[in-house]
Design a protein around this motif. Structure first.
Motif, PDB file in Angstrom:
ATOM      1  N   PHE B 204       0.770  -0.949   0.346  1.00  0.00           N
ATOM      2  CA  PHE B 204      -0.096   0.047  -0.236  1.00  0.00           C
ATOM      3  C   PHE B 204       0.991   1.220   0.126  1.00  0.00           C
ATOM      4  CE2 PHE B 204      -3.347  -2.764   2.531  1.00  0.00           C
ATOM      5  CZ  PHE B 204      -4.050  -3.421   1.585  1.00  0.00           C
ATOM      6  N   MET B 205       2.476   1.370   0.803  1.00  0.00           N
ATOM      7  CA  MET B 205       2.394   2.111   1.022  1.00  0.00           C
ATOM      8  C   MET B 205       3.602   2.635  -0.133  1.00  0.00           C
ATOM      9  SD  MET B 205       4.191   2.662   4.643  1.00  0.00           S
ATOM     10  CE  MET B 205       3.337   1.600   5.813  1.00  0.00           C
ATOM     11  N   ALA B 206       4.085   1.672  -0.409  1.00  0.00           N
ATOM     12  CA  ALA B 206       4.580   1.011  -1.831  1.00  0.00           C
ATOM     13  C   ALA B 206       4.322   2.232  -3.536  1.00  0.00           C
ATOM     14  CB  ALA B 206       5.242   0.188  -2.650  1.00  0.00           C
ATOM     15  N   ILE B 207       2.401   2.085  -3.296  1.00  0.00           N
ATOM     16  CA  ILE B 207       1.559   2.536  -4.214  1.00  0.00           C
ATOM     17  C   ILE B 207       1.631   4.167  -3.853  1.00  0.00           C
ATOM     18  CG2 ILE B 207      -0.794   2.415  -4.950  1.00  0.00           C
ATOM     19  CD1 ILE B 207      -0.672  -0.313  -4.345  1.00  0.00           C
ATOM     20  N   ARG B 208       1.285   4.713  -2.728  1.00  0.00           N
ATOM     21  CA  ARG B 208       1.350   5.710  -2.603  1.00  0.00           C
ATOM     22  C   ARG B 208       2.178   6.343  -3.135  1.00  0.00           C
ATOM     23  NH1 ARG B 208       1.563   6.825   3.950  1.00  0.00           N
ATOM     24  NH2 ARG B 208       3.650   6.203   2.985  1.00  0.00           N
ATOM     25  N   ASP B 209       3.251   5.723  -2.539  1.00  0.00           N
ATOM     26  CA  ASP B 209       4.703   7.297  -2.240  1.00  0.00           C
ATOM     27  C   ASP B 209       4.907   6.704  -3.615  1.00  0.00           C
ATOM     28  OD1 ASP B 209       5.272   7.264   0.100  1.00  0.00           O
ATOM     29  OD2 ASP B 209       6.126   5.476   0.437  1.00  0.00           O
ATOM     30  N   ARG B 210       5.852   6.023  -4.554  1.00  0.00           N
ATOM     31  CA  ARG B 210       5.460   6.059  -6.172  1.00  0.00           C
ATOM     32  C   ARG B 210       5.265   4.823  -6.896  1.00  0.00           C
ATOM     33  NH1 ARG B 210       7.581  10.455  -9.170  1.00  0.00           N
ATOM     34  NH2 ARG B 210       8.014  10.989  -7.312  1.00  0.00           N
ATOM     35  N   TYR B 211       3.699   5.096  -8.177  1.00  0.00           N
ATOM     36  CA  TYR B 211       3.126   3.811  -8.076  1.00  0.00           C
ATOM     37  C   TYR B 211       3.907   3.445  -9.384  1.00  0.00           C
ATOM     38  CZ  TYR B 211       0.701   5.871 -11.585  1.00  0.00           C
ATOM     39  OH  TYR B 211       0.523   6.877 -13.207  1.00  0.00           O
ATOM     40  N   ILE B 212       3.898   3.941 -10.001  1.00  0.00           N
ATOM     41  CA  ILE B 212       5.458   3.677 -11.132  1.00  0.00           C
ATOM     42  C   ILE B 212       6.490   2.766 -10.466  1.00  0.00           C
ATOM     43  CG2 ILE B 212       6.622   4.057 -13.044  1.00  0.00           C
ATOM     44  CD1 ILE B 212       5.014   6.297 -13.283  1.00  0.00           C
ATOM     45  N   SER B 213       6.657   3.403  -9.556  1.00  0.00           N
ATOM     46  CA  SER B 213       8.151   2.549  -8.700  1.00  0.00           C
ATOM     47  C   SER B 213       7.228   1.180  -8.563  1.00  0.00           C
ATOM     48  CB  SER B 213       8.704   3.125  -7.855  1.00  0.00           C
ATOM     49  OG  SER B 213       8.851   4.299  -8.407  1.00  0.00           O
ATOM     50  N   ALA B 214       6.419   1.361  -7.322  1.00  0.00           N
ATOM     51  CA  ALA B 214       5.999   0.107  -6.805  1.00  0.00           C
ATOM     52  C   ALA B 214       5.226  -1.180  -7.878  1.00  0.00           C
ATOM     53  CB  ALA B 214       4.589   0.036  -6.391  1.00  0.00           C
TER      54      ALA B 214
END
Lengths: 294, 351
Positions: B204-214
């Motif tokens: 979830f947090m990865a998506i929030r911070d930068r969804y492309i990187s996630a």
């Protein structure tokens, strides 16, 4: 057949007002990337202020109209300077919440100042309805559409030919490039808010003349979303067309669907359409598609 | 005397612990005792118990919203309606199908989760502003269903819901309900606290911070966004269900767009992406109108107008509080709390 035409006409009238509010909304979004949830409150402010000027202070209508527009512009400047400018660069959710907070604050203040009962404009436009071959159209409707169309044309000209209008389009297109051409972005933001407040004020006065003025006027602010999503969030012609389409659809659904659901479908149909548009064509009819590159 | 100044962790176990220090464990235990003692002390005041019970329910729902908005970064303006789905489902399951309370709560949560996931489907294509508007549409559509689907919801007259009961115990008073709400709150807070430490939580947090990187590091966006919508709506459903069984009658006005906005304001004021911040925000926003009521009650003798315009005052203060927080403390009460905490951690050498 006649009742269909009748409801189509009222659809166009309401649609013209949606188009006005949507215009202000898109203007703010286009030049400042702010979704303004307080658009309905700006409309309410215009409606109440003009009403007070006409009824309490006995100012002639056209003067009151002008005065309201000036006050609305000042309010727009003031809101931008005080609340929106500190938020430049903050994430979208914070800015959305800020305008929601603003809406709540304005609604409270308006309620405190003017109370909650419905007020009615005195007959400003001739009361006698016009007849077009058996169809009865009240003159207020006619004037509303006329006003709305004049406003829309004026703003179109403004964006095309005046230097501030061109500067605004430049800022909307590319902030950095505009800035390097010597355009003051802060000034443009302020102008965008002022204009949005003015068009909302015009919409408020028109709808106030038709429906009377009360707290429920702010719900027009939410109705604007289906219109702008349909037209494309950053397209001015899209906003205008979207406003008219939503107005018409509302009228038609009020006629054909209300018997099925025992009323209330007017409120929900625009939002169903909104969801459908978002699913199929998220950037609306005329909106620019954002393509993200890494 | 050797005074240890600051917190030093020497093992990974320490670093991963939920309760990081002995001091915080001590205060937590004290808080728990205070919470358990509270209803016995204020047993006479139904009003006070009512306020605290609504705080509990607000905490549960707000935590759900924070998982979605604060941790996953997906804005939702439909949380109030999702609570409504939970309330109506739970009421329907209990009155019509005769299910026991605990089954009702879980079932209501699950149904709400499914509804939430359906409305979360556009989130794959929509971001930020667009998603906010899509969830607003969800709110409007669900509200319409609440009012019009009379056969199930009872329309605008509302639906009568029997009080919650587990075994032979019926939670039919403010005093009894307090313990039920407290138990549910502790349970849901603990679950949330643990969810954000697990794989989905990190995703979830990865998506929030930068969804492309996630997406590039292998987080399936759609799946996790839907999971997030599901968990968040499950919480809303549970909170709604509790609310319904507590109040006894559910009407559509309980779940309008204002409620959704109120929940958003709770997590903004508390702090996005912070569980204890959410609790503080929920407490703050639920107590705010009550405190206002008390204050305006004090002055209503001199200024009788206050009674009439109380609603307007509440509304403007609500708006003003949101604006002030966003401008002056965008990270919310949680950030404030952290500053205070850090000061005391290094005390007496706080430089």
């Amino acid at each position: 057949m006649e009742s269909i035409l009748q409801s189509l006409i009222s659809g166009i009238v309401v649609g013209s007002i949606y188009a006005l509010i949507a215009l202000g909304f898109v203007l703010i979004y286009k030049s400042t990337a702010v979704i303004n949830f307080a658009q309905g409150e700006l409309l309410m402010f215009g409606a109440y202020l003009c009403l007070t000027l006409v009824v309490v202070l006995q100012v002639p209508f056209w003067l009151a109209f002008l005065g309201t527009l000036i006050a609305a512009a000042l309010l727009g400047f003031f809101l931008e300077r005080l609340f929106l400018r500190p938020m430049i660069g903050e994430p979208a959710i914070s800015i959305i919440m800020l305008t929601i907070g603003l809406a709540s604050l304005m609604q409270g203040i308006i309620h405190m100042t003017w109370g909650s009962e419905t007020r009615v404009y005195p007959a400003i436009f001739p009361v006698e309805p016009l007849r077009f071959g058996g169809m009865v159209v009240s003159q207020v409707y006619l004037y509303s559409v006329l006003f709305a169309v004049v406003c829309l044309i004026l703003f179109n000209l403004f964006f095309r030919y005046s230097s501030s209008g061109i500067a605004m389009r430049a800022v909307a297109n590319d902030q950095q490039a505009a800035q390097s051409m010597g355009i003051s972005i802060k000034k443009i933001f302020a102008i965008a808010w002022a204009i949005a407040a003015v068009v909302a004020g015009v919409g408020g006065i028109l709808i106030g003349n038709i429906n009377g003025v009360n707290a429920s006027l702010s719900s027009f602010g939410l109705k604007v979303f289906p219109a702008v999503i349909l037209g494309g969030l950053d397209s001015i012609p899209g906003a205008i067309l979207g406003g008219f389409i939503i107005g018409l659809l509302e009228a038609l659904s009020g006629m054909y669907l209300d018997p099925l659901f025992e009323g209330g479908s007017k409120e929900v149909v625009p939002f169903v359409i909104l969801v459908v548009v978002l699913m199929i064509k998220p950037y609306g009819l005329f909106g620019t598609e954002e393509i993200e590159k890494i | 005397m050797a005074v240890k100044c600051g917190v030093f962790k020497t093992t990974y176990r320490d670093d991963e612990a939920i309760w990081q220090t002995k001091v915080s464990k001590f205060w937590l235990a004290l808080l728990l005792i205070a919470l358990l003692a509270f209803p016995f002390v204020f047993q006479g005041s139904r009003y006070l118990l009512y306020v605290v019970n609504s705080v509990f329910i607000a905490v549960i729902a707000a935590i759900g919203l924070n998982i979605l908005t604060g941790f996953t970064g997906q804005i939702s303006l439909g949380h109030g309606a999702f609570m409504g789905v939970g309330a109506y489902c739970s009421g329907y399951f209990m009155t019509t199908l005769g299910m026991p309370f605990l089954v009702c709560v879980v079932a209501a949560g699950c149904v709400t989760a499914i509804v939430g996931m359906i409305f979360g489907i556009p989130s794959l294509r929509l971001k930020g502003l667009y998603l906010a508007i899509a969830t607003l549409a969800a709110q409007v559509i669900l509200e319409f269903v609440f009012v019009r689907w009379r056969g199930v919801t009872g329309g605008s007259q509302g639906m009568l819901v029997p009080p919650a009961s587990i075994g032979g115990l019926t939670f039919n008073s403010d005093f009894k309900f307090y313990f039920l709400a407290l138990a549910f709150t502790i349970l849901t807070v603990m679950i949330a606290k643990n969810i954000v430490r697990t794989k989905p939580g990190r995703a979830f947090m990865a998506i929030r911070d930068r969804y492309i990187s996630a997406e590039i590091i292998g987080v399936p966006l759609f799946q996790y966004k839907l999971i997030s919508f599901g968990i968040s709506s499950f919480y809303a459903g549970v909170a709604g269900s509790l609310w319904g069984h507590y109040i006894g009658i559910i009407t559509p006005e309980h779940f309008n767009v204002m409620i959704s906005i109120q929940y958003l304001s709770m997590i903004i004021i508390g702090g996005l992406g912070s569980i204890h911040g959410t609790i503080m925000g929920a407490v703050f926003m639920t107590l705010l109108p009550e405190v206002l009521r008390v204050i305006s009650g004090l002055f209503s003798g001199q200024y009788p107008v206050l009674v009439n315009i109380f609603g307007a005052i509440r509304e403007s203060v609500f708006g003003l509080v949101i604006i002030l927080f966003l401008i002056f403390e965008p990270d919310g009460l949680a950030a404030r709390w952290k500053t205070i905490q850090n000061y005391w951690k290094l005390w007496p050498f706080s430089y």
